[in-house]
Scaffold this motif. Sequence first.
Motif, short mmCIF file in Angstrom:
data_model
loop_
_atom_site.label_atom_id
_atom_site.label_comp_id
_atom_site.label_asym_id
_atom_site.label_seq_id
_atom_site.Cartn_x
_atom_site.Cartn_y
_atom_site.Cartn_z
N ARG A 56 -0.08 5.56 5.49
CA ARG A 56 0.46 4.60 4.52
C ARG A 56 1.96 4.80 4.42
O ARG A 56 2.44 5.91 4.64
N GLU B 136 -0.66 7.94 -5.89
CA GLU B 136 -0.60 6.48 -5.93
C GLU B 136 0.65 5.98 -6.65
O GLU B 136 1.18 4.93 -6.33
N VAL C 261 7.60 4.55 7.10
CA VAL C 261 6.42 3.78 7.49
C VAL C 261 6.26 3.86 9.00
O VAL C 261 7.24 3.82 9.74
N SER D 96 3.73 10.17 5.42
CA SER D 96 3.34 8.82 5.78
C SER D 96 2.47 8.82 7.04
O SER D 96 1.48 8.10 7.13
N ASN E 101 0.81 -1.22 0.00
CA ASN E 101 0.00 0.00 0.00
C ASN E 101 0.85 1.28 0.00
O ASN E 101 0.48 2.29 0.57
#
Length: 732
Positions: A266, A118, A200, A261, A45
């Motif tokens: 994500r 994306e 992350v 993030s 993702n």
Amino acid sequence: MDRPVEHSLLDTGVQAVISRPIDRIDGPRKVSGKATYAAEYQLENMAHGFLVSAKFGRGRINRIDVEAARAMPGVLDVLVDLDAFIRNPQQGAQAEAPEQGVRDVQYYGEPVALVVAETFEQARAAAHEVVIDWQPEPGCFDFEGRLETAEKPSGGFLEAHHNQGDIDAAMAAAEVTVDAVWTTPSQNSAAMELHASIAVWEGDSVTLYGSLQMPAYNRKQLADALDLPLEQVRIVSAYVGGGFGSKLGIASEAVAAAIASRKLGRPVKAVMTRQQVFDATVRRSNTRQRIRLGATRDGRLLAVGHETLCSNLEREDFFEPAGAATHFLYAGEARRITHDIVRMNWLLSGSMRAPGEAAGMLALECAMDELAEKLELDPVDLRKRNDPPVDPETGHRYSTRQFVECLDEAAQRFGWEARNRTPGGRREGEWLIGHGMAAAARSNLLHKSEARVFLTPEGRAVIETDMTDIGTGTYTILAQIAAEILGLPVDRIDVCLGDTRFAPAAGSGGSWGAASSGSSVYLACQSLREKLAEAMGCTAEELVLKDGKAICANRSQPLESLIGSGLSAYGKIEPGSMQKETRQAAYGAHFCEVKVNAVTGEIRVVRWVSRFASGRILNEKTARSQCIGGIIFGIGAALSEELLHDPRNGKIVNRDLAEYHVPVHADVPHLDVEFLPERDPFANPLHAKGLGELSISGAGAAVVNAIYNATGMRVRDYPVTLDKLLPGLPPV
Ligand code: MOS
């Protein structure tokens, strides 16, 4: 390191692996694509961020209009006020910070926003739709016109000004003098791997996969930037495709990715483009260096002056310490070595390979060549006559110094006796042939570094430290150190690097990496040896470890039998009084032959010999590769590397590898590089000294001295491109 280490555990050579030119243990992983670089981690993702940069040199942003960008396909968010988000991380999905990007811009290309989408392509496309409403402010873009405004740096890790005796009086009294100015341009590290980050979050903790040289320090930087406790930040930097200083610190893409993030919930990947690396990661400062040398008729230096002006942004303390080696390389009673900063609205300047010596010796070593000529002395001889017995400023002893030995060995190998002795006097067809030489010198440093080493029940050794291997060979030399001390073949050592979950290391910088992290591994292995001796029922001195066996008197048993369920030890090295009480540096000498085309001015480097003395060499192959790389940097500095700043706004106009010219394979002849045997017991338990940055030091000056010898032209404005030679070439 408070006292010399007389006997190193690496001296015995029982396992016979230290210093050997073994192949990199990470080599197979790299060539088979199994070494994961920062941008290559595949996370579920993942979204992609693209930095938006200011397209003006100095001004104020009133507003950043992101509406059009947000409407682009795939766009998830546009972050325009990263500071506000740090102040209030809970703002979460609230679309816009109240400031809407209001801020000052200090240089062209400064990152001001991050578009997240994306895909990378969607983020990049949307970045072009971000509209920045700004008003210009007067900027400083003319370095030469601002020399008078230079100011003394208020900080920095080296002394900015050093005055000893009366240099003006010494120059006046000297029988032979050189007083001239050299200039060197801004440069880019041009590492192959782009700056890249993947961030992350897990709860309140962030992991950053980055391309970074110093994870323990970078962790602190990121924690500071995000206002987080250190424990909530983890840095992973297992493989690095070159850094050369540009990755000593985190860059904007790391902070932006971490913030994005967190906001999106994500993983976010942000990779700079090559142009962004040029625009927005540190450059080496340009310099203007005045060198004054005054000598007696028989070539003894009385005066050494090295006054450097460099550039940086307002309020930045870093200065290019171009006089770094001038402090200790040559004798001379009266000394003046200063560094001042001219404030410019040019990209932030910082460390690039051998900050200081790399630029400084381009000037100092050409000045020495000019002085030798005026004295009618062999330039090698001039240097030898000024080889000081102790540090000329502090009076401290040199830990080890084989400068003269390097000069002699390199000169002999090169065939210096048969050199061209008349500038412009040797010609083969269209080509003018010249020979030149220069010294290499670079301070040796030790930084605090820790490592854990454990022996598994199966008899393997595992090294864990957050040290990095930026292409230098760290994985391999750490394995060799452990293998030698523990008596294991190298293939029974596992080296785990580049993760702040491991013990904090010195990182890769300032050529201190091998010595610092290697010493921590050494000390951990020394503890393990003691534990093994105890298990064996003998003293550590009696114990011999070889080929996976422990041997004591007439007893021998496999290592595994002493390990039980596992043995573990920490090693920690810290700099101490040895660094203050001795002058520690590595030395070398470069000799080269160039040919200059008498019609076109084309310059080719055709032959090269360097000799270095840098303490114990841990791996002859990786060490030589470091030196070859450094010499190539030097050739680039001499002949082609130059960032060009647009005089209107400071923009770097040659911001890619097509326009910024580093030497390519065809530009580099065979480089004959060898090391003199040396052990430095004052430096660290390994008896090794920093090497990576030694070889760039002075290399470019050897080229330029050879160009003078070929053509009779002294060019003091780097790089020496052919247009600077054309006016002085002989008539066709
Ligand atoms: Mo170096 S310029 O300290 O990576």
